[in-house]
Design a protein around this motif. Structure first.
Motif, PDB file in Angstrom:
ATOM      1  N   PHE A  90      75.066  73.983  38.063  1.00 20.90           N
ATOM      2  CA  PHE A  90      76.421  73.923  37.516  1.00 20.90           C
ATOM      3  C   PHE A  90      76.426  73.862  35.991  1.00 20.90           C
ATOM      4  O   PHE A  90      77.230  74.532  35.350  1.00 20.90           O
ATOM      5  N   CYS A  91      75.551  73.040  35.406  1.00 17.81           N
ATOM      6  CA  CYS A  91      75.599  72.777  33.962  1.00 17.81           C
ATOM      7  C   CYS A  91      74.620  73.621  33.157  1.00 17.81           C
ATOM      8  O   CYS A  91      74.753  73.732  31.950  1.00 17.81           O
ATOM      9  N   ARG A 137      68.700  71.450  31.795  1.00 16.69           N
ATOM     10  CA  ARG A 137      68.750  70.129  31.179  1.00 16.69           C
ATOM     11  C   ARG A 137      67.423  69.422  31.377  1.00 16.69           C
ATOM     12  O   ARG A 137      66.663  69.730  32.290  1.00 16.69           O
ATOM     13  N   ASP A 138      67.232  68.445  30.531  1.00 18.15           N
ATOM     14  CA  ASP A 138      66.038  67.637  30.561  1.00 18.15           C
ATOM     15  C   ASP A 138      65.945  66.787  31.824  1.00 18.15           C
ATOM     16  O   ASP A 138      66.959  66.314  32.335  1.00 18.15           O
ATOM     17  N   HIS A 196      65.274  63.779  32.288  1.00 18.18           N
ATOM     18  CA  HIS A 196      65.792  62.397  32.240  1.00 18.18           C
ATOM     19  C   HIS A 196      67.268  62.318  32.603  1.00 18.18           C
ATOM     20  O   HIS A 196      67.787  61.252  32.870  1.00 18.18           O
ATOM     21  N   GLU A 197      67.968  63.475  32.630  1.00 17.23           N
ATOM     22  CA  GLU A 197      69.377  63.460  33.027  1.00 17.23           C
ATOM     23  C   GLU A 197      69.544  63.412  34.549  1.00 17.23           C
ATOM     24  O   GLU A 197      70.655  63.264  35.040  1.00 17.23           O
ATOM     25  N   ALA A 247      72.608  63.097  37.309  1.00 18.98           N
ATOM     26  CA  ALA A 247      73.290  61.816  37.113  1.00 18.98           C
ATOM     27  C   ALA A 247      74.009  61.712  35.768  1.00 18.98           C
ATOM     28  O   ALA A 247      75.079  61.138  35.684  1.00 18.98           O
ATOM     29  N   LYS A 248      73.405  62.256  34.719  1.00 14.07           N
ATOM     30  CA  LYS A 248      74.036  62.110  33.405  1.00 14.07           C
ATOM     31  C   LYS A 248      74.901  63.322  33.058  1.00 14.07           C
ATOM     32  O   LYS A 248      75.396  63.423  31.942  1.00 14.07           O
ATOM     33  N   GLY A 249      75.043  64.247  34.001  1.00 16.47           N
ATOM     34  CA  GLY A 249      75.859  65.428  33.749  1.00 16.47           C
ATOM     35  C   GLY A 249      77.011  65.500  34.726  1.00 16.47           C
ATOM     36  O   GLY A 249      77.874  64.630  34.734  1.00 16.47           O
ATOM     37  N   CYS A 250      76.953  66.497  35.621  1.00 16.77           N
ATOM     38  CA  CYS A 250      78.090  66.738  36.509  1.00 16.77           C
ATOM     39  C   CYS A 250      78.080  65.842  37.751  1.00 16.77           C
ATOM     40  O   CYS A 250      79.017  65.881  38.542  1.00 16.77           O
ATOM     41  N   ARG A 251      77.012  65.049  37.923  1.00 17.33           N
ATOM     42  CA  ARG A 251      76.902  64.109  39.052  1.00 17.33           C
ATOM     43  C   ARG A 251      76.962  64.822  40.411  1.00 17.33           C
ATOM     44  O   ARG A 251      77.489  64.295  41.374  1.00 17.33           O
ATOM     45  N   ARG A 252      76.413  66.025  40.494  1.00 18.26           N
ATOM     46  CA  ARG A 252      76.367  66.743  41.762  1.00 18.26           C
ATOM     47  C   ARG A 252      74.925  66.799  42.275  1.00 18.26           C
ATOM     48  O   ARG A 252      73.990  66.896  41.471  1.00 18.26           O
TER      49      ARG A 252
END
Lengths: 203, 97
Positions: free
Chosen positions: B8-9, B12-13, B15-16, B60-65
């Motif tokens: 979706f996003c 990303r790293d 750690h997100e 977890a630190k982005g769209c939470r999907r």
């Protein structure tokens, strides 16, 4: 004693007004300020359903951004993309109730929801030619103007706090949405980093 | 550190994200008829392969999907990323490892 309740912004205890008065903006690479009391309404729904996107557009006058990390904005209102079926509508203080009423009326019969989350977040504005350099010390996102453009947003980890970054203009100005309980920590962290680049505080 | 392409996003790293264990484990529908051994099989036994592993991650630190990832447990190469509910893609690995 509801009568004695005084509404304070998340960072009011830092005395930013007094600090701004004693802060010189000359040669400042970074100007930091708090954006207090902005309306934030969380909406959920299916982007693929034209009834949902038109319901949002009718209530806000803004198109629903369907692309990842996109923002649609006009004047003081914005819609920020959070996920494939989740957005924030942000705008001036005190508008949440009427906006939610309009949205819920338009959502009738749909699998959609709107709720007021204004009080959950503090907003820190970071402005100036060195704003990217400050953020780059705390995020793993690519903040190069080619990769993260004006009018985009992203949720990420900013120095261990979950935050949403919105690049508002190419000053550059970033608006950072963070949970209120992290706002004191994040302000102090940003301030510590920003001192390396010349910091001014704005009320 | 892994660079994980969230469906979706975008990339990303690591750690997100949070790791959400093996994917495609369906809860039994005939729970009343199952023996303890069969329940234990469902609850505790996992594949733990050396090679392609189909697993779930949550941004977890982005769209939470939640979404699925086919990752090589030897090289950490990510072969495929696909949404929840989609079938596991067949992965052809080089060198036959």
């Amino acid at each position: 004693m509801v009568e004695t309740y005084q509404r304070r912004s998340a960072l009011a205890h830092l005395g930013l007004v007094a600090r701004a008065a004693g802060s010189s903006r000359e040669r400042a690479g970074i100007i930091m300020s708090e954006v207090p009391h902005r309306t934030i309404v969380n909406i959920r729904g299916m982007a693929s359903d034209p009834a949902f996107s038109s319901a949002v557009q009718t209530a806000t006058g803004l198109p629903l951004p369907e692309a990842a990390n996109a923002v649609s904005s006009a004047g003081v209102w914005q819609i920020l993309w959070l996920g494939p079926n989740e957005w924030w509508i942000t705008g001036p203080d005190g508008e949440a109730d009427s906006l939610i009423e309009a949205l819920r009326a338009n959502f009738a019969g749909q699998h959609a929801a709107a709720c007021d989350v204004s009080e959950s977040r503090a907003i820190i504005r970071l402005k100036g030619p060195k704003a990217r350099d400050v953020l780059m010390r705390g995020v793993s996102l690519d903040l190069h103007p080619r990769a993260f453009r004006v009018g985009q947003c992203a949720q990420t980890g900013l120095s261990r706090a979950n935050a949403l970054l919105h690049l508002v203009d190419d000053a550059p100005t970033f608006e950072i949405y963070v949970l209120k309980s992290f706002s004191d920590y994040l302000w102090r962290w940003l301030e510590t980093v920003a001192r390396d680049f010349g910091l001014a505080v704005e009320a | 550190m892994l660079l994980i392409p969230c469906p979706f996003c975008g990339k990303r790293d690591e750690h997100e994200f949070t790791y959400a264990r093996e994917a495609h484990i369906a809860r039994p529908t005939n729970g009343e008829q199952m023996s303890d051994a069969e329940w234990a099989q469902y609850l505790f036994m996992r594949k733990n392969p050396k090679g392609v592993h189909y697993e779930r991650w949550m941004h977890a630190k982005g769209c939470r999907r939640y979404f699925n990832v086919a990752r090589d447990t030897v090289t950490h190469e990510i072969y495929a990323v696909y949404e929840m509910g989609q079938p596991a893609p067949a992965i052809e690995r080089e060198n036959g490892r």
